[in-house]
Design a protein around this motif. Structure first.
Motif, short mmCIF file in Angstrom:
data_model
loop_
_atom_site.label_atom_id
_atom_site.label_comp_id
_atom_site.label_asym_id
_atom_site.label_seq_id
_atom_site.Cartn_x
_atom_site.Cartn_y
_atom_site.Cartn_z
N LYS A 57 0.87 -1.09 0.04
CA LYS A 57 0.14 0.22 -0.02
C LYS A 57 0.93 1.31 0.00
CE LYS A 57 -2.69 0.04 3.80
NZ LYS A 57 -3.83 -0.29 4.60
N ASP A 58 2.25 1.05 0.08
CA ASP A 58 3.26 2.24 0.01
C ASP A 58 3.45 2.81 -1.00
OD1 ASP A 58 5.47 3.78 0.56
OD2 ASP A 58 6.78 2.10 1.58
N LYS A 59 2.87 4.21 -1.12
CA LYS A 59 3.08 4.79 -2.49
C LYS A 59 4.55 4.91 -3.06
CE LYS A 59 -1.08 7.44 -1.59
NZ LYS A 59 -1.75 8.75 -1.49
N ASP A 60 5.57 4.86 -2.01
CA ASP A 60 6.98 4.90 -2.48
C ASP A 60 7.25 3.90 -3.38
OD1 ASP A 60 7.44 7.02 -0.92
OD2 ASP A 60 8.43 5.84 0.83
N PHE A 61 6.79 2.75 -3.38
CA PHE A 61 6.78 1.49 -4.32
C PHE A 61 6.07 1.97 -5.75
CE2 PHE A 61 7.54 -0.54 -0.53
CZ PHE A 61 8.64 -1.38 -0.97
N LYS A 62 4.87 2.74 -5.65
CA LYS A 62 4.54 3.05 -6.76
C LYS A 62 5.35 4.39 -7.44
CE LYS A 62 0.61 5.81 -8.48
NZ LYS A 62 -0.77 6.50 -8.49
N ASN A 63 5.90 5.24 -6.68
CA ASN A 63 6.67 6.13 -7.37
C ASN A 63 7.74 5.42 -7.92
OD1 ASN A 63 4.82 8.09 -6.72
ND2 ASN A 63 5.84 8.43 -4.60
N ASN A 64 8.62 4.67 -7.20
CA ASN A 64 9.65 4.00 -7.65
C ASN A 64 9.43 3.26 -9.02
OD1 ASN A 64 12.54 2.77 -7.21
ND2 ASN A 64 11.37 0.91 -7.60
N TYR A 65 8.35 2.76 -9.07
CA TYR A 65 7.96 1.77 -10.37
C TYR A 65 7.83 2.83 -11.58
CZ TYR A 65 6.06 -0.89 -13.94
OH TYR A 65 5.82 -1.42 -15.23
N LEU A 66 7.24 4.07 -11.11
CA LEU A 66 7.12 5.13 -12.28
C LEU A 66 8.25 5.74 -12.87
CD1 LEU A 66 3.96 6.87 -10.69
CD2 LEU A 66 4.04 5.39 -12.58
N LEU A 67 9.25 5.85 -11.65
CA LEU A 67 10.64 6.41 -12.16
C LEU A 67 11.44 5.32 -12.64
CD1 LEU A 67 11.02 8.57 -8.90
CD2 LEU A 67 10.58 9.44 -11.12
N GLN A 68 11.48 3.93 -12.25
CA GLN A 68 12.73 3.10 -12.53
C GLN A 68 12.13 2.08 -13.28
OE1 GLN A 68 15.71 3.44 -11.41
NE2 GLN A 68 15.28 5.55 -10.29
N GLY A 69 10.64 1.81 -13.42
CA GLY A 69 10.16 0.71 -13.97
C GLY A 69 10.47 -0.42 -13.38
N ALA A 70 10.16 -1.58 -14.12
CA ALA A 70 10.10 -3.02 -13.43
C ALA A 70 11.78 -3.56 -13.71
CB ALA A 70 9.25 -3.75 -14.22
N PRO A 71 12.27 -4.34 -13.09
CA PRO A 71 11.74 -5.00 -11.94
C PRO A 71 11.64 -4.39 -10.76
CG PRO A 71 13.78 -5.93 -12.09
CD PRO A 71 13.54 -5.14 -13.27
N PRO A 72 10.78 -4.68 -9.70
CA PRO A 72 9.94 -5.95 -9.50
C PRO A 72 8.70 -5.40 -10.21
CG PRO A 72 10.28 -4.84 -7.40
CD PRO A 72 11.22 -3.93 -8.34
N LEU A 102 -0.88 -10.82 -14.40
CA LEU A 102 0.36 -11.10 -14.20
C LEU A 102 0.80 -12.06 -15.50
CD1 LEU A 102 0.51 -11.53 -10.49
CD2 LEU A 102 1.60 -9.55 -11.78
N ASP A 103 0.00 -12.97 -15.43
CA ASP A 103 0.35 -14.13 -16.75
C ASP A 103 0.33 -13.29 -18.12
OD1 ASP A 103 0.44 -16.12 -14.98
OD2 ASP A 103 -1.46 -16.92 -15.64
N ASP A 104 -0.35 -12.26 -18.49
CA ASP A 104 -0.22 -11.61 -19.73
C ASP A 104 0.96 -10.55 -19.55
OD1 ASP A 104 -2.67 -12.75 -20.36
OD2 ASP A 104 -3.85 -11.10 -20.01
N GLY A 105 1.83 -10.41 -18.53
CA GLY A 105 2.95 -9.76 -18.63
C GLY A 105 2.91 -8.36 -18.02
N HIS A 106 1.61 -7.99 -17.50
CA HIS A 106 1.89 -6.85 -16.55
C HIS A 106 2.58 -6.49 -15.53
CE1 HIS A 106 -1.60 -5.32 -19.15
NE2 HIS A 106 -2.38 -6.67 -19.01
N TYR A 107 3.15 -5.43 -15.39
CA TYR A 107 4.15 -5.34 -14.25
C TYR A 107 3.81 -4.36 -13.02
CZ TYR A 107 8.00 -7.55 -16.49
OH TYR A 107 9.01 -8.41 -17.11
N PHE A 108 2.59 -3.59 -13.40
CA PHE A 108 2.14 -2.68 -12.12
C PHE A 108 0.70 -3.01 -12.23
CE2 PHE A 108 0.93 1.22 -10.16
CZ PHE A 108 1.84 1.03 -9.19
N ILE A 116 -9.73 -2.85 -11.09
CA ILE A 116 -8.17 -3.39 -11.23
C ILE A 116 -7.60 -2.69 -12.31
CG2 ILE A 116 -6.80 -5.26 -11.33
CD1 ILE A 116 -8.86 -6.89 -9.56
N ALA A 117 -6.76 -2.05 -12.51
CA ALA A 117 -5.85 -1.45 -13.54
C ALA A 117 -4.51 -2.05 -13.66
CB ALA A 117 -5.90 0.15 -13.34
N ALA A 118 -4.43 -2.21 -14.75
CA ALA A 118 -2.87 -3.13 -15.26
C ALA A 118 -2.20 -2.05 -16.10
CB ALA A 118 -3.18 -4.40 -15.68
N TYR A 119 -0.93 -2.12 -15.89
CA TYR A 119 0.06 -1.50 -16.75
C TYR A 119 1.10 -2.37 -17.37
CZ TYR A 119 -2.59 2.21 -14.48
OH TYR A 119 -3.90 2.87 -14.04
#
Length: 119
Positions: A57-72, A102-108, A116-119
């Motif tokens: 639920k931590d927004k820092d992980f959302k921000n990290n993903y938006l800035l750095q991308g996957a993984p994880p 997840l099986d379809d390859g969505h990372y966030f 439920i929104a997938a990116y």
């Protein structure tokens, strides 16, 4: 198989539910020494090293993903301060859909009360 890493602010019961459903899940506070004090960077490092999807639920992980991308990969929970029983019920109801995304390859994936929104 999808492997998960459940962040500290979520109940260990969520990790137990995922394990019961055949997934490999660890909870930061329950499965790591001093895990309740683990910082975000350590959680990211474990997720990358062990190829785990962070559930948080931590927004820092959302921000990290938006800035750095996957993984994880990240499951970002936006359900407010739901009681544990509601959170677990939500996962029971939506786990097949989440797995499919997840099986379809969505990372966030954002898990909201109404969608439920997938990116």
């Amino acid at each position: 198989m999808h492997c998960f890493l459940v962040d500290t602010q979520l109940p260990p019961l969520l990790s137990e539910l995922l394990n019961e459903r055949g997934f490999d899940s660890k909870h930061t506070a329950a499965d790591f020494p001093n895990g309740q004090f683990m910082n975000d960077r350590s959680i990211l490092d474990i997720a990358i090293e062990e190829n785990r999807i962070v559930i948080t639920k931590d927004k820092d992980f959302k921000n990290n993903y938006l800035l750095q991308g996957a993984p994880p990969k990240v499951l970002f929970i936006q359900l407010g301060n739901s009681p544990n029983r509601e959170l677990l019920s939500y996962f029971r109801k939506n786990l097949a859909h989440i797995k499919s995304l997840l099986d379809d390859g969505h990372y966030f994936i954002t898990l909201g009360k109404d969608n439920i929104a997938a990116y």
